[in-house]
Each structure stands twice: as structure tokens, then as C-alpha cells.
Design a protein around this motif. Structure first.
Motif, PDB file in Angstrom:
ATOM      1  N   ILE A  33       0.795  -1.238   0.000  1.00 16.74           N
ATOM      2  CA  ILE A  33       0.000   0.000   0.000  1.00 16.74           C
ATOM      3  C   ILE A  33       0.821   1.278   0.000  1.00 16.74           C
ATOM      4  O   ILE A  33       0.288   2.337  -0.275  1.00 16.74           O
ATOM      5  N   GLY A  34       2.105   1.204   0.311  1.00 13.55           N
ATOM      6  CA  GLY A  34       2.956   2.377   0.142  1.00 13.55           C
ATOM      7  C   GLY A  34       2.925   3.400   1.261  1.00 13.55           C
ATOM      8  O   GLY A  34       3.116   3.069   2.410  1.00 13.55           O
ATOM      9  N   VAL A  54      -4.181   4.579  11.215  1.00 11.00           N
ATOM     10  CA  VAL A  54      -3.471   4.412   9.960  1.00 11.00           C
ATOM     11  C   VAL A  54      -3.765   5.654   9.139  1.00 11.00           C
ATOM     12  O   VAL A  54      -4.917   6.099   9.062  1.00 11.00           O
ATOM     13  N   ALA A  55      -2.735   6.250   8.534  1.00 13.05           N
ATOM     14  CA  ALA A  55      -2.944   7.459   7.745  1.00 13.05           C
ATOM     15  C   ALA A  55      -1.925   7.536   6.616  1.00 13.05           C
ATOM     16  O   ALA A  55      -0.830   6.988   6.710  1.00 13.05           O
ATOM     17  N   THR A  56      -2.308   8.220   5.557  1.00  9.55           N
ATOM     18  CA  THR A  56      -1.364   8.466   4.472  1.00  9.55           C
ATOM     19  C   THR A  56      -0.373   9.532   4.929  1.00  9.55           C
ATOM     20  O   THR A  56      -0.679  10.360   5.786  1.00  9.55           O
ATOM     21  N   THR A  57       0.803   9.505   4.354  1.00  9.93           N
ATOM     22  CA  THR A  57       1.829  10.462   4.763  1.00  9.93           C
ATOM     23  C   THR A  57       1.432  11.902   4.445  1.00  9.93           C
ATOM     24  O   THR A  57       1.905  12.823   5.099  1.00  9.93           O
ATOM     25  N   TRP A  86      -8.223   1.041   5.475  1.00  8.63           N
ATOM     26  CA  TRP A  86      -8.388  -0.268   6.097  1.00  8.63           C
ATOM     27  C   TRP A  86      -8.784  -1.305   5.059  1.00  8.63           C
ATOM     28  O   TRP A  86      -8.328  -2.444   5.106  1.00  8.63           O
ATOM     29  N   GLU A  87      -9.595  -0.926   4.089  1.00  8.18           N
ATOM     30  CA  GLU A  87      -9.952  -1.846   3.012  1.00  8.18           C
ATOM     31  C   GLU A  87      -8.706  -2.208   2.193  1.00  8.18           C
ATOM     32  O   GLU A  87      -8.535  -3.370   1.797  1.00  8.18           O
ATOM     33  N   GLU A  88      -7.836  -1.250   1.961  1.00  9.95           N
ATOM     34  CA  GLU A  88      -6.574  -1.532   1.270  1.00  9.95           C
ATOM     35  C   GLU A  88      -5.718  -2.496   2.084  1.00  9.95           C
ATOM     36  O   GLU A  88      -5.096  -3.414   1.529  1.00  9.95           O
ATOM     37  N   ILE A  89      -5.678  -2.294   3.397  1.00  5.89           N
ATOM     38  CA  ILE A  89      -4.894  -3.162   4.271  1.00  5.89           C
ATOM     39  C   ILE A  89      -5.473  -4.574   4.279  1.00  5.89           C
ATOM     40  O   ILE A  89      -4.728  -5.558   4.195  1.00  5.89           O
TER      41      ILE A  89
END
Length: 134
Positions: A33-34, A54-57, A86-89
Motif C-alpha cells: 500500500i505504500g 493508519v494514515a497516508t503520509t 483499512w480496506e486496502e490493508i
């Protein structure tokens, strides 16, 4: 990250949160997911025993995964932003299981001369793009 105007969507999950933030699964999920970071918070508010953030940078998307402390393995998920992290995870974790739960020694990273970042499993022909950092 979380702002007053954010209206998160609520759902539930049975994916064990600890399994995606430590060990080989965390390594694989991170490569799939990066540009995401995570943090664990104990007793963030009444009725929540612990929370995984969980968060994007770039802070455009986030998810909070709560456990109420009971013996059930159902977690409350709050998500906001253009990405459903969370769906990506969950999808990345399923991919990891489907590929035999590979360890870090089976992954690689290639950066091309034009700056593209590609992660891969076992061979370059099994690669996917990652966002360039910085």
C-alpha cells in the motif's frame, strides 16, 4: 490529521490489527500500500480499549480501528478521505496470505532512472508501483 469537518464512514472488520502492524505481514502490507504510517493508542476514549491509527503520509486519508476490550474479534473501523485505507490493508493482507505469507527476503524494490518506485515479490515481473517519497 483528524479535523472537525471530517465525517468518517463506519464499518466493522475481523482482521486482527496486530497482525498487520508487526512481523512479516506488516512488511508485506507496507510494500503493497505504500505511503502509510500507523500508531497504536491505548484507552483513547471511554469504551475503547485500544485504537490503531493508519494514515497516508500526506494526511489526506486516515482510518481508526477500535477494539472495545471484549473477547470478540470484531473491530469498529472509521475511515475518511479518498482512500479507504483499512480496506486496502485487508486486501493487502489477503494478497499476502494467498501468496504463501512470504517473508521480507522474497521482496525487492526497484527505482528506475525516471524516479518510478516498484516493489516486487520474487521476480520483477510480479511488481507494482509505489508512490515516490519526498
Amino acid at each position: 490529521m483528524v479535523r472537525d469537518d471530517h465525517q468518517p464512514e463506519q464499518s466493522t472488520s475481523t482482521l486482527g490489527r496486530a497482525s498487520v502492524v508487526s512481523g512479516d505481514a506488516a512488511f508485506a502490507v507496507g510494500h503493497r500500500i505504500g505511503d502509510v504510517w500507523c500508531a497504536w493508542q491505548d484507552n483513547p476514549l471511554e469504551g475503547v480499549a485500544d485504537r490503531l491509527w493508519v494514515a497516508t503520509t500526506d494526511a489526506s486519508s486516515w482510518a481508526a480501528i477500535d477494539h472495545d476490550g471484549s473477547d470478540t474479534d470484531v473491530f469498529t473501523v472509521w475511515q475518511h478521505g479518498p482512500r479507504r485505507l483499512w480496506e486496502e490493508i485487508e486486501a493487502a493482507h489477503a494478497w499476502w496470505i494467498e501468496n504463501g505469507s512470504p517473508g521480507p527476503d522474497r521482496f525487492g524494490l526497484t527505482v528506475t532512472t525516471d524516479g518510478e518506485h516498484r516493489a516486487w515479490l520474487d521476480t520483477l515481473d510480479r511488481s507494482w508501483p509505489l508512490p515516490a517519497l519526498g
